[in-house]
Structures are given as C-alpha cells and as structure tokens.
Design a protein around this motif. Structure first.
Motif, PDB file in Angstrom:
ATOM      1  N   ILE A 232       0.335   5.222   0.694  1.00 40.49           N
ATOM      2  CA  ILE A 232      -0.595   6.142   1.422  1.00 40.49           C
ATOM      3  C   ILE A 232       0.050   7.621   1.646  1.00 40.49           C
ATOM      4  O   ILE A 232       1.071   7.868   1.864  1.00 40.49           O
ATOM      5  N   ARG A 233      -0.629   8.309   0.659  1.00 39.11           N
ATOM      6  CA  ARG A 233      -0.184   9.733   0.360  1.00 39.11           C
ATOM      7  C   ARG A 233      -0.544  10.543   1.654  1.00 39.11           C
ATOM      8  O   ARG A 233      -1.756  10.700   2.195  1.00 39.11           O
TER       9      ARG A 233
ATOM     10  N   LEU B 172       0.889  -1.262  -0.094  1.00 42.49           N
ATOM     11  CA  LEU B 172      -0.049  -0.031  -0.061  1.00 42.49           C
ATOM     12  C   LEU B 172       0.863   1.128   0.056  1.00 42.49           C
ATOM     13  O   LEU B 172       2.022   1.279   0.844  1.00 42.49           O
TER      14      LEU B 172
ATOM     15  N   TYR C 180      -8.921   0.347   8.006  1.00 45.56           N
ATOM     16  CA  TYR C 180      -9.219  -0.509   6.822  1.00 45.56           C
ATOM     17  C   TYR C 180      -8.049  -1.648   6.555  1.00 45.56           C
ATOM     18  O   TYR C 180      -7.099  -1.351   7.032  1.00 45.56           O
TER      19      TYR C 180
ATOM     20  N   ASN D 252      -4.921   3.529  -7.868  1.00 43.27           N
ATOM     21  CA  ASN D 252      -5.251   4.282  -7.429  1.00 43.27           C
ATOM     22  C   ASN D 252      -6.684   3.997  -6.457  1.00 43.27           C
ATOM     23  O   ASN D 252      -7.863   3.514  -7.339  1.00 43.27           O
TER      24      ASN D 252
ATOM     25  N   PRO E  32      -6.513  10.957   3.472  1.00 40.33           N
ATOM     26  CA  PRO E  32      -5.364  10.336   2.900  1.00 40.33           C
ATOM     27  C   PRO E  32      -5.706   9.627   1.318  1.00 40.33           C
ATOM     28  O   PRO E  32      -7.115   9.142   1.484  1.00 40.33           O
ATOM     29  N   GLN E  33      -4.967   9.722   0.534  1.00 38.42           N
ATOM     30  CA  GLN E  33      -5.186   8.852  -0.782  1.00 38.42           C
ATOM     31  C   GLN E  33      -4.625   7.647  -0.530  1.00 38.42           C
ATOM     32  O   GLN E  33      -3.095   7.522  -0.391  1.00 38.42           O
ATOM     33  N   ILE E  34      -5.118   6.469  -1.162  1.00 41.30           N
ATOM     34  CA  ILE E  34      -4.179   5.179  -0.964  1.00 41.30           C
ATOM     35  C   ILE E  34      -4.421   4.589  -2.233  1.00 41.30           C
ATOM     36  O   ILE E  34      -5.159   4.699  -3.065  1.00 41.30           O
ATOM     37  N   SER E  35      -3.063   4.097  -2.713  1.00 42.14           N
ATOM     38  CA  SER E  35      -2.885   3.539  -3.883  1.00 42.14           C
ATOM     39  C   SER E  35      -2.409   1.962  -3.615  1.00 42.14           C
ATOM     40  O   SER E  35      -1.762   1.729  -2.308  1.00 42.14           O
TER      41      SER E  35
ATOM     42  N   PHE F  33      -4.656   0.538   7.010  1.00 47.07           N
ATOM     43  CA  PHE F  33      -4.337   1.914   7.091  1.00 47.07           C
ATOM     44  C   PHE F  33      -5.480   2.615   7.824  1.00 47.07           C
ATOM     45  O   PHE F  33      -6.500   2.080   7.815  1.00 47.07           O
TER      46      PHE F  33
ATOM     47  N   SER G  67      -7.962   6.031   7.937  1.00 44.84           N
ATOM     48  CA  SER G  67      -8.306   7.251   7.061  1.00 44.84           C
ATOM     49  C   SER G  67      -8.937   8.020   8.091  1.00 44.84           C
ATOM     50  O   SER G  67      -9.684   7.822   9.059  1.00 44.84           O
TER      51      SER G  67
ATOM     52  N   THR H 281     -10.069   7.632  -1.448  1.00 48.59           N
ATOM     53  CA  THR H 281      -9.956   8.215  -0.167  1.00 48.59           C
ATOM     54  C   THR H 281     -11.365   7.540   0.487  1.00 48.59           C
ATOM     55  O   THR H 281     -12.071   7.053  -0.229  1.00 48.59           O
TER      56      THR H 281
END
Length: 163
Positions: free
Chosen positions: A78-79, A76, A149, A140, A84-87, A161, A163, A143
């Motif tokens: 995590i930006r 993962l 999660y 991507n 937070p934006q998760i990819s 992560f 959020s 959010t």
C-alpha cells in the motif's frame, strides 16, 4: 588580515540569516509561507482507471493449456499516496520455464472483495525441460473509492486495506 577574516565571517553570518526567497506557485504567482496545503476534494479527482495488467490473458491463450501457478507468498503493498495505490506482490513457482504467468483481477464485489485468479498457461505441443521456474512479480491493482477492501488470491485471503 584579521580584519579581512572578521569581515568575511560577518558577511557569511548575514547571508545565512537572511529570509528564504518566496515559494512560487504557477508562473508569476507567489504562495505566502503560511498557506495550508490540502488534498483536492474527491469530486475533482479523475475517475479511477484500472492500470494495465501485464499478466492478463492474451488473445492466443485459448490455444494454450491452463496449469497451476504455485504461489508461495502473496502480500499487499500500500503506497502512501492520495488516493492510496495498491499493488499485489506474488512469489512462487511455475511448473516449467515454458509456462507463462496469468492473473485475472475481478472488479470489487458488493462487499468490497477483490478476487484474483493466478494461474499459468503453456503450449501443449512445446517440448520443455521439466524443472520449476521461480517468479517474483508485482501487479498494480490501482486506486479504489473510499471503503474497506479485502483481497483474495486463488481462494486464499491475502490482506485488507482502507481507501
């Protein structure tokens, strides 16, 4: 000559010590320097729109044969943003160069588990060289509302992560 250099140094010193110009906000407004910057309240944030998945199934996939995608590494990303934006970063191999990567991302379950099914598809009538094709892709996930999660790829836990 010495007086000219002295005056020049004094002028540079005065200019460098002068206060910075005020920071402007919207057109015509000035923000005081001691203004506290905060994130907007959650109720003012736009609703989460899931990002477009470039590896989602395509309309012609029903005519293709589903095969395994060999995942060697999944992690993962995590930006640090709000929210937070998760990819999901995936690397591995496809059975042949003719296989196409697919990923089905489910909505979070009631216990905040995000299941992702990663596989490949190929045209059964296509002749293809029988060598593996490496891939290194990022998906991507978007959010998510506040909570804890966990992400599972093909039945294997990848990470967690908040959020």
């Amino acid at each position: 000559m010495k007086q000219g250099i002295f005056l020049l140094l004094v002028l540079i010193l005065l200019v460098s010590c002068s206060p910075a110009p005020p920071v402007t906000g919207e057109i015509g407004t000035t923000v005081p320097p001691d203004t506290v910057v905060t994130s907007p309240p959650e109720r003012t944030l736009p609703a989460n729109q899931p990002p477009e998945n470039p590896f989602a199934g395509k309309s012609g996939d029903s005519k293709l044969t589903r095969q395994k995608a060999f995942i060697q590494k999944a992690s993962l990303v995590i930006r640090e943003s709000y929210p937070p934006q998760i990819s999901l970063k995936l690397s591995g191999e496809l059975p042949t160069p003719c296989n196409h990567l697919r990923a089905e991302i489910s909505e979070p379950t009631t216990d905040n588990k995000i299941n992702i099914d990663v596989y490949s598809v190929i045209d059964p009538d296509m002749m293809c060289t029988q060598i593996v094709k490496p891939f290194d892709e990022s998906i991507n996930l978007g959010t998510f509302p506040s909570g804890h999660y966990s992400v599972v790829v093909n039945g294997e836990a990848v990470g967690e992560f908040d959020s």
